[in-house]
Design a protein around this motif. Structure first.
Motif, PDB file in Angstrom:
ATOM      1  N   GLN A   4      -6.636  -5.368  11.733  1.00 28.51           N
ATOM      2  CA  GLN A   4      -5.861  -4.409  10.955  1.00 28.51           C
ATOM      3  C   GLN A   4      -4.388  -4.786  10.962  1.00 28.51           C
ATOM      4  OE1 GLN A   4      -6.776  -0.351  11.965  1.00 28.51           O
ATOM      5  NE2 GLN A   4      -8.958  -0.763  12.106  1.00 28.51           N
ATOM      6  N   TRP A   5      -3.885  -5.254  12.116  1.00 28.38           N
ATOM      7  CA  TRP A   5      -2.478  -5.627  12.140  1.00 28.38           C
ATOM      8  C   TRP A   5      -2.221  -6.943  11.428  1.00 28.38           C
ATOM      9  CZ3 TRP A   5       1.034  -2.269  12.552  1.00 28.38           C
ATOM     10  CH2 TRP A   5       0.764  -1.084  13.202  1.00 28.38           C
ATOM     11  N   ALA A   6      -3.227  -7.785  11.310  1.00 26.93           N
ATOM     12  CA  ALA A   6      -3.088  -8.954  10.439  1.00 26.93           C
ATOM     13  C   ALA A   6      -2.894  -8.518   9.002  1.00 26.93           C
ATOM     14  CB  ALA A   6      -4.316  -9.859  10.571  1.00 26.93           C
ATOM     15  N   CYS A   7      -3.637  -7.465   8.631  1.00 28.54           N
ATOM     16  CA  CYS A   7      -3.460  -6.908   7.286  1.00 28.54           C
ATOM     17  C   CYS A   7      -2.071  -6.319   7.120  1.00 28.54           C
ATOM     18  CB  CYS A   7      -4.523  -5.843   7.004  1.00 28.54           C
ATOM     19  SG  CYS A   7      -6.198  -6.483   6.915  1.00 28.54           S
ATOM     20  N   LEU A   8      -1.536  -5.733   8.203  1.00 27.88           N
ATOM     21  CA  LEU A   8      -0.186  -5.171   8.140  1.00 27.88           C
ATOM     22  C   LEU A   8       0.834  -6.265   7.865  1.00 27.88           C
ATOM     23  CD1 LEU A   8       1.842  -2.935   8.464  1.00 27.88           C
ATOM     24  CD2 LEU A   8       1.697  -3.191  10.944  1.00 27.88           C
ATOM     25  N   ILE A   9       0.662  -7.442   8.500  1.00 23.98           N
ATOM     26  CA  ILE A   9       1.554  -8.566   8.228  1.00 23.98           C
ATOM     27  C   ILE A   9       1.436  -8.988   6.765  1.00 23.98           C
ATOM     28  CG2 ILE A   9       2.017 -10.984   8.786  1.00 23.98           C
ATOM     29  CD1 ILE A   9       1.045 -10.365  11.631  1.00 23.98           C
ATOM     30  N   ALA A  10       0.192  -9.017   6.267  1.00 24.38           N
ATOM     31  CA  ALA A  10      -0.003  -9.366   4.859  1.00 24.38           C
ATOM     32  C   ALA A  10       0.682  -8.366   3.949  1.00 24.38           C
ATOM     33  CB  ALA A  10      -1.501  -9.433   4.544  1.00 24.38           C
ATOM     34  N   LEU A  11       0.644  -7.093   4.347  1.00 22.46           N
ATOM     35  CA  LEU A  11       1.319  -6.057   3.559  1.00 22.46           C
ATOM     36  C   LEU A  11       2.816  -6.311   3.532  1.00 22.46           C
ATOM     37  CD1 LEU A  11       1.291  -3.377   2.036  1.00 22.46           C
ATOM     38  CD2 LEU A  11       1.333  -2.202   4.236  1.00 22.46           C
ATOM     39  N   ALA A 174       0.114   1.439   6.010  1.00 18.28           N
ATOM     40  CA  ALA A 174      -0.127   0.909   7.348  1.00 18.28           C
ATOM     41  C   ALA A 174       0.827   1.604   8.293  1.00 18.28           C
ATOM     42  CB  ALA A 174       0.082  -0.597   7.400  1.00 18.28           C
ATOM     43  N   GLY A 175       0.363   1.927   9.488  1.00 18.76           N
ATOM     44  CA  GLY A 175       1.234   2.646  10.401  1.00 18.76           C
ATOM     45  C   GLY A 175       0.763   2.614  11.827  1.00 18.76           C
ATOM     46  N   ARG A 176       1.682   2.968  12.716  1.00 17.17           N
ATOM     47  CA  ARG A 176       1.383   3.146  14.126  1.00 17.17           C
ATOM     48  C   ARG A 176       2.166   4.358  14.614  1.00 17.17           C
ATOM     49  NH1 ARG A 176      -0.674   0.452  18.566  1.00 17.17           N
ATOM     50  NH2 ARG A 176       0.294   0.920  20.570  1.00 17.17           N
ATOM     51  N   ALA A 195      -1.711   6.439  21.196  1.00 17.91           N
ATOM     52  CA  ALA A 195      -1.321   5.696  20.002  1.00 17.91           C
ATOM     53  C   ALA A 195      -2.435   5.799  18.979  1.00 17.91           C
ATOM     54  CB  ALA A 195      -1.050   4.226  20.318  1.00 17.91           C
ATOM     55  N   ILE A 196      -2.053   5.773  17.720  1.00 16.14           N
ATOM     56  CA  ILE A 196      -3.029   5.674  16.645  1.00 16.14           C
ATOM     57  C   ILE A 196      -2.513   4.665  15.629  1.00 16.14           C
ATOM     58  CG2 ILE A 196      -2.068   7.736  15.510  1.00 16.14           C
ATOM     59  CD1 ILE A 196      -4.877   8.168  14.290  1.00 16.14           C
ATOM     60  N   ASP A 197      -3.331   3.687  15.315  1.00 19.34           N
ATOM     61  CA  ASP A 197      -3.031   2.687  14.295  1.00 19.34           C
ATOM     62  C   ASP A 197      -3.862   2.995  13.061  1.00 19.34           C
ATOM     63  OD1 ASP A 197      -1.469   1.309  16.171  1.00 19.34           O
ATOM     64  OD2 ASP A 197      -3.206   0.175  16.879  1.00 19.34           O
ATOM     65  N   LEU A 198      -3.299   2.747  11.893  1.00 22.96           N
ATOM     66  CA  LEU A 198      -4.051   2.976  10.659  1.00 22.96           C
ATOM     67  C   LEU A 198      -3.642   1.966   9.606  1.00 22.96           C
ATOM     68  CD1 LEU A 198      -2.230   4.513   8.182  1.00 22.96           C
ATOM     69  CD2 LEU A 198      -2.190   6.275   9.953  1.00 22.96           C
ATOM     70  N   ILE A 199      -4.563   1.696   8.711  1.00 24.66           N
ATOM     71  CA  ILE A 199      -4.294   0.815   7.582  1.00 24.66           C
ATOM     72  C   ILE A 199      -5.292   1.140   6.477  1.00 24.66           C
ATOM     73  CG2 ILE A 199      -5.815  -1.066   8.317  1.00 24.66           C
ATOM     74  CD1 ILE A 199      -3.497  -2.961   7.331  1.00 24.66           C
ATOM     75  N   PHE A 209     -12.020   5.789 -12.837  1.00 20.73           N
ATOM     76  CA  PHE A 209     -12.636   5.364 -11.587  1.00 20.73           C
ATOM     77  C   PHE A 209     -11.572   4.930 -10.580  1.00 20.73           C
ATOM     78  CE2 PHE A 209     -14.883   1.950  -9.073  1.00 20.73           C
ATOM     79  CZ  PHE A 209     -15.641   2.845  -8.304  1.00 20.73           C
ATOM     80  N   SER A 210     -11.671   5.464  -9.350  1.00 22.08           N
ATOM     81  CA  SER A 210     -10.754   5.082  -8.279  1.00 22.08           C
ATOM     82  C   SER A 210     -11.529   4.957  -6.971  1.00 22.08           C
ATOM     83  CB  SER A 210      -9.623   6.102  -8.114  1.00 22.08           C
ATOM     84  OG  SER A 210     -10.145   7.359  -7.690  1.00 22.08           O
ATOM     85  N   GLY A 211     -10.950   4.245  -6.023  1.00 26.28           N
ATOM     86  CA  GLY A 211     -11.591   4.074  -4.726  1.00 26.28           C
ATOM     87  C   GLY A 211     -10.559   3.951  -3.631  1.00 26.28           C
ATOM     88  N   ALA A 212     -10.978   4.212  -2.384  1.00 23.51           N
ATOM     89  CA  ALA A 212     -10.074   4.125  -1.245  1.00 23.51           C
ATOM     90  C   ALA A 212     -10.826   3.602  -0.032  1.00 23.51           C
ATOM     91  CB  ALA A 212      -9.468   5.492  -0.933  1.00 23.51           C
ATOM     92  N   LEU A 213     -10.129   2.838   0.796  1.00 25.74           N
ATOM     93  CA  LEU A 213     -10.646   2.347   2.074  1.00 25.74           C
ATOM     94  C   LEU A 213      -9.546   2.510   3.121  1.00 25.74           C
ATOM     95  CD1 LEU A 213     -12.422  -1.021   1.124  1.00 25.74           C
ATOM     96  CD2 LEU A 213     -13.535   1.055   1.981  1.00 25.74           C
ATOM     97  N   TYR A 214      -9.891   3.100   4.265  1.00 21.12           N
ATOM     98  CA  TYR A 214      -8.936   3.267   5.362  1.00 21.12           C
ATOM     99  C   TYR A 214      -9.644   3.016   6.686  1.00 21.12           C
ATOM    100  CZ  TYR A 214      -5.320   5.260   2.360  1.00 21.12           C
ATOM    101  OH  TYR A 214      -4.359   5.437   1.415  1.00 21.12           O
TER     102      TYR A 214
END
Length: 421
Positions: A4-11, A174-176, A195-199, A209-214
């Motif tokens: 998830q934090w790799a994705c945060l870097i990509a973000l 993305a957050g912590r 702590a809680i991490d999210l992305i 049509f819409s979609g979400a992933l978390y």
């Protein structure tokens, strides 16, 4: 959370690409685009429990002052958000009040209910292109971390959040967060959150049509993933059919649950809207080793991801989220604008759940009648003042009472937002 934090870097790299929209290029200035508003809420909740459980009732008046600055001009914009809240208890004593069940005001070490609650918070924000980085006291509204505003005062979380809208139709988060201020508590970390991490994010594929992933990870408590798919099909004469799917997959951490229990829960709702009327049919199903948990009381306090972080169709007074529970919903909503009463609306729903595994020899059942009448003032000095009257009647079979308590609940909320500038 390494992936998830790799994705945060990509973000973050995404944020460094040329802007696809206006964003920071249209910044008006710190003061020029600032706002100050006051939100007043008078709220009352009464719960008449059955089978000898102690009844609960709380009544209070609250006020939340919110300031939001604009962004300074330039390549990177700077801004500040801040809030202050105060609530006072209006009911008569501690006999029927208290944190358990309603949570308007905390109970002190002597067992007395606090007379008031006051808290303030602030955050700084930076904007580059269409990406905002915020740090401080925040109130996220996400399916894996949703600040609870369903009581007198709202929750807040302390941490960092990135929100990016670099691609049209796509919103990424993305957050912590490392602290949770409970809605009834003056303590900035009354939730004892490690702590809680999210992305995750949401994408609007097209007009219908819409979609979400978390995904989120509450340290030493649980890991959770969420999916949403929403499809709205326009029909003749302005009618529409909406299909909404929501699902969670949860694995509890060994530090919290030695058995590392898992849960999968999903709901599918179909809503047919015609004129001022909307009819909904929904099915919700829970499976796995445990029920769906979105918060836990432990010896050191509350640990969770927001008291209302359950984006499922059959979430009313009961969330119909027990182990192995299956539930069906029928509901009807009407907007009375067409009948000469703009601002007036009504919703009624019936939900029935069965197959509940609450540790009894047989499987349990529960059912709820939900009613809500709402009115918002449309013009004049009291414009936008709203009144919500809600009544729920919950019945639970004897073999499901280890999971839930039955009773009757009344809620009266009067909200008045004021834009000061």
């Amino acid at each position: 959370m390494s992936k998830q934090w790799a994705c945060l870097i990509a973000l973050g790299l995404t944020a460094a690409t040329p802007a696809l929209g206006a964003g920071q290029s249209e910044a008006k200035g710190f003061i020029e685009d600032s706002s100050l508003n006051l939100f007043l809420r008078n709220a009352y909740i009464s719960r008449d429990y059955k089978q000898g459980n102690q009844d609960k009732a709380e009544w209070g008046q609250g006020a939340v002052l919110n300031f939001s600055s604009g962004f300074t001009q330039g390549t990177v914009g700077f801004g500040v958000d801040a809030f202050g809240l105060y609530a006072v208890r209006l009911d008569g004593g501690s006999g029927r009040a208290g944190a358990a069940g309603i949570d308007f005001f905390r109970v002190d070490n002597n067992g007395d209910v606090e007379r008031d609650v006051a808290r303030a918070g602030a955050s700084i924000k930076l904007r580059f292109s269409n990406t905002v980085l915020a740090y401080g006291d925040l109130r996220p509204t996400l399916p894996v971390l949703n600040h609870d505003a369903s009581r007198l005062m709202p929750e807040s979380f302390t941490g960092t959040m990135i929100t990016s809208n670099e691609i049209e139709g796509l919103t990424l988060h993305a957050g912590r967060f490392h602290a949770e201020a409970r809605k009834s508590d003056e303590n900035r970390d009354g939730g004892r959150l490690k702590a809680i991490d999210l992305i995750g994010g949401r994408y609007q594929f097209n007009d219908v049509f819409s979609g979400a992933l978390y995904a989120s990870d509450i340290e030493d408590v649980l890991e959770r993933q969420y999916i949403n798919l929403n499809y709205m099909r326009p029909l003749a004469q302005g009618d529409s059919l909406t299909l909404d799917f929501n699902g969670y997959n949860t694995k509890q951490d060994k530090e919290f649950d030695p058995d590392e229990g898992r849960n999968r829960i999903w709901s599918l709702a179909a809503t047919y809207a015609t004129g001022p009327h909307a009819f909904t049919v929904a099915h919700q199903r829970s499976s796995g080793d445990v029920g769906f948990n979105y918060g836990f009381y432990q010896s050191e306090g509350w640990v969770g991801n927001g008291g209302s972080t359950i984006f499922l169709a059959n979430s009313f007074w009961s969330d119909f989220n027990a182990k192995d529970e299956r539930s069906w919903q029928l509901s009807y909503a009407v907007d009375f604008t067409e009948y000469g009463a703009p601002g007036l609306s009504y919703v009624v729903a019936y939900v029935r759940g069965d197959n509940i595994d609450a540790g009894a020899p047989s499987r349990g059942k529960e059912r709820e009648w939900f009613n809500q009448l709402s009115y918002k003032v449309q013009s004049g000095a009291a414009k936008d003042l709203s009144i919500r009257l809600r009544a729920s009647f919950l019945r639970v079979s004897e073999d499901a009472r280890a999971y839930n308590s039955e009773g009757n609940e009344i809620r009266v909320f009067v909200d008045y937002p004021l834009n000061l500038f």
